[in-house]
Design a protein around this motif. Structure first.
Motif, PDB file in Angstrom:
ATOM      1  N   ASP A 275       0.832  -1.207   0.000  1.00  0.00           N
ATOM      2  CA  ASP A 275       0.000   0.000   0.000  1.00  0.00           C
ATOM      3  C   ASP A 275       0.869   1.260   0.000  1.00  0.00           C
ATOM      4  O   ASP A 275       0.593   2.222  -0.718  1.00  0.00           O
ATOM      5  CB  ASP A 275      -0.938   0.002   1.210  1.00  0.00           C
ATOM      6  CG  ASP A 275      -2.014  -1.079   1.123  1.00  0.00           C
ATOM      7  OD1 ASP A 275      -2.288  -1.536  -0.007  1.00  0.00           O
ATOM      8  OD2 ASP A 275      -2.559  -1.466   2.172  1.00  0.00           O
ATOM      9  N   VAL A 276       1.937   1.258   0.807  1.00  0.00           N
ATOM     10  CA  VAL A 276       2.837   2.421   0.852  1.00  0.00           C
ATOM     11  C   VAL A 276       3.562   2.580  -0.477  1.00  0.00           C
ATOM     12  O   VAL A 276       3.731   3.699  -0.981  1.00  0.00           O
ATOM     13  CB  VAL A 276       3.850   2.281   2.011  1.00  0.00           C
ATOM     14  CG1 VAL A 276       4.888   3.408   1.959  1.00  0.00           C
ATOM     15  CG2 VAL A 276       3.133   2.316   3.361  1.00  0.00           C
ATOM     16  N   THR A 277       3.975   1.464  -1.074  1.00  0.00           N
ATOM     17  CA  THR A 277       4.679   1.500  -2.361  1.00  0.00           C
ATOM     18  C   THR A 277       3.835   2.190  -3.425  1.00  0.00           C
ATOM     19  O   THR A 277       4.328   3.031  -4.194  1.00  0.00           O
ATOM     20  CB  THR A 277       5.041   0.073  -2.823  1.00  0.00           C
ATOM     21  OG1 THR A 277       5.972  -0.485  -1.900  1.00  0.00           O
ATOM     22  CG2 THR A 277       5.649   0.071  -4.215  1.00  0.00           C
ATOM     23  N   ARG A 278       2.548   1.845  -3.472  1.00  0.00           N
ATOM     24  CA  ARG A 278       1.661   2.472  -4.461  1.00  0.00           C
ATOM     25  C   ARG A 278       1.543   3.980  -4.212  1.00  0.00           C
ATOM     26  O   ARG A 278       1.527   4.779  -5.150  1.00  0.00           O
ATOM     27  CB  ARG A 278       0.281   1.807  -4.422  1.00  0.00           C
ATOM     28  CG  ARG A 278       0.235   0.449  -5.122  1.00  0.00           C
ATOM     29  CD  ARG A 278      -1.180  -0.038  -5.309  1.00  0.00           C
ATOM     30  NE  ARG A 278      -1.794  -0.420  -4.050  1.00  0.00           N
ATOM     31  CZ  ARG A 278      -1.723  -1.644  -3.533  1.00  0.00           C
ATOM     32  NH1 ARG A 278      -1.055  -2.595  -4.171  1.00  0.00           N
ATOM     33  NH2 ARG A 278      -2.305  -1.924  -2.389  1.00  0.00           N
ATOM     34  N   ILE A 279       1.503   4.355  -2.932  1.00  0.00           N
ATOM     35  CA  ILE A 279       1.342   5.767  -2.594  1.00  0.00           C
ATOM     36  C   ILE A 279       2.597   6.567  -2.943  1.00  0.00           C
ATOM     37  O   ILE A 279       2.521   7.649  -3.538  1.00  0.00           O
ATOM     38  CB  ILE A 279       0.993   5.914  -1.101  1.00  0.00           C
ATOM     39  CG1 ILE A 279      -0.437   5.425  -0.860  1.00  0.00           C
ATOM     40  CG2 ILE A 279       1.164   7.351  -0.616  1.00  0.00           C
ATOM     41  CD1 ILE A 279      -0.785   5.214   0.597  1.00  0.00           C
ATOM     42  N   VAL A 280       3.774   6.033  -2.593  1.00  0.00           N
ATOM     43  CA  VAL A 280       5.029   6.746  -2.883  1.00  0.00           C
ATOM     44  C   VAL A 280       5.251   6.848  -4.390  1.00  0.00           C
ATOM     45  O   VAL A 280       5.871   7.803  -4.865  1.00  0.00           O
ATOM     46  CB  VAL A 280       6.220   6.055  -2.183  1.00  0.00           C
ATOM     47  CG1 VAL A 280       7.543   6.703  -2.576  1.00  0.00           C
ATOM     48  CG2 VAL A 280       6.054   6.121  -0.663  1.00  0.00           C
ATOM     49  N   ALA A 281       4.732   5.874  -5.150  1.00  0.00           N
ATOM     50  CA  ALA A 281       4.888   5.896  -6.608  1.00  0.00           C
ATOM     51  C   ALA A 281       3.960   6.899  -7.288  1.00  0.00           C
ATOM     52  O   ALA A 281       4.164   7.219  -8.470  1.00  0.00           O
ATOM     53  CB  ALA A 281       4.644   4.502  -7.177  1.00  0.00           C
TER      54      ALA A 281
END
Length: 327
Positions: A275-281
């Motif tokens: 979930d964090v990966t999608r947000i930072v991307a």
């Protein structure tokens, strides 16, 4: 024949019901997350880069998870207070921890800690890196690294400031002093604000500063950027070379990463990382990090663990060179 077909059909239906019932049971056994508000502990006061990045990611996580994600500021004792709180928290995902390079420095800096920085925490996502930039105040005439080295050698005891003993900025200065063979005097402050005030006022000569903190003062002309302690130039300061480009191979940066208590199950840790990966991307998140002078890194648990190992070794060398120690 009809009876045989009916029996087969009935058995098939029962089989379908059995499989679907098992699937429902398995889904029920997998706990939903989150079902209540989540806290992200930040070991610094509100308003700094760590707080800004935690709130940036936390706000989007709240929208994705449909639950409030609240940033809890727990400053004190050089991040030890906040880290100690998280280390003792349950690993159920409801207490997360956003911290910086100070986490990998603490094991070398402190004689004893109420937690183990490696064993008591599980890395989730390395979100961003903000490099340190060497800047000089108005009393220093140097415009580039060779001129600054010449100035420092002709002014033994010239001062370099930092926001505190054992901070990444202090240790970067100690490494720079050692690698360049300079006689510099360290002047520690209690935070960025008083340090920057004295630097711009000419009370101290130079300092390593996070690019996010230095950028407005560099752009206003109150501070002069000498070199970036990073592997590449920053698009926000394209005319400022890296130390390697300026002739002195040297890197130092602070980073921002999300952790959990070590007891968090691997599956939950991976879910949060995804979930964090999608947000930072997301372009908006990346742009916000770049506005702070940083790079969006976005590495998951495995890569983040390897990064922490290398960072611990790098900062252990810096602590040894600096002679810094906290009881």
């Amino acid at each position: 024949m009809n009876i045989r077909n009916r029996v087969a059909g009935l058995l098939a239906c029962l089989g379908v019901l059995s499989v679907s019932g098992t699937g429902a049971a398995n889904a029920a056994d997998a706990p939903a997350f989150p079902t209540k508000p989540v806290s992200i502990v930040v070991p610094y006061a509100a308003g700094g880069a760590t707080d800004i990045i935690a709130r940036l990611i936390g706000k989007r996580l709240g929208e994705v998870w449909k639950q409030p994600v609240v940033v809890v500021n727990k400053p004190g004792a050089g991040t030890v207070l906040g880290a100690g709180f998280v280390a003792k928290s349950p690993g159920d995902g409801y207490t997360l921890y956003m911290t910086t390079a100070a986490h990998t420095i603490s094991s070398s800096l402190y004689r004893s800690l109420p937690y183990d920085p490696v064993k008591d925490f599980a890395p989730i996502n390395l979100s961003a890196i903000v490099p340190l930039v060497l800047v000089v105040g108005p009393t220093v005439p140097a415009k580039d690294l060779p001129e600054l080295l010449a100035y420092a050698r002709s002014h033994p005891g010239a001062t370099y400031a930092s926001p505190g003993n054992g901070s990444p900025q202090h240790l970067a200065g100690a490494l720079f002093k050692s690698k360049a063979g300079l006689e510099l005097t360290h002047v520690p402050y209690k935070g960025d604000a008083p340090m920057l005030s004295d630097l711009m006022g000419g009370q101290v000569q130079m300092a390593f500063v996070t690019l996010s903190s230095a950028l407005p003062h560099i752009k206003s002309g109150k501070l002069r950027a000498i070199a970036l302690a990073h592997s590449k130039r920053s698009p926000t300061l394209p005319s400022v070379p890296t130390f390697t480009q300026a002739g002195l191979p040297f890197q130092a940066a602070t980073w921002f990463g999300l952790f959990s208590p070590a007891t968090m199950p691997p599956g939950l840790r991976q879910k949060i990382n995804e979930d964090v990966t999608r947000i930072v991307a997301e372009p908006a998140t990346r742009a916000s990090i770049e506005d702070l002078g940083g790079d969006a890194v976005n590495e998951g648990p495995k890569e983040f663990s390897a990064f922490i190992d290398s960072e611990s070794k790098r900062w252990a060398e810096a602590v040894k060179v600096s002679g810094a120690q906290v009881d």
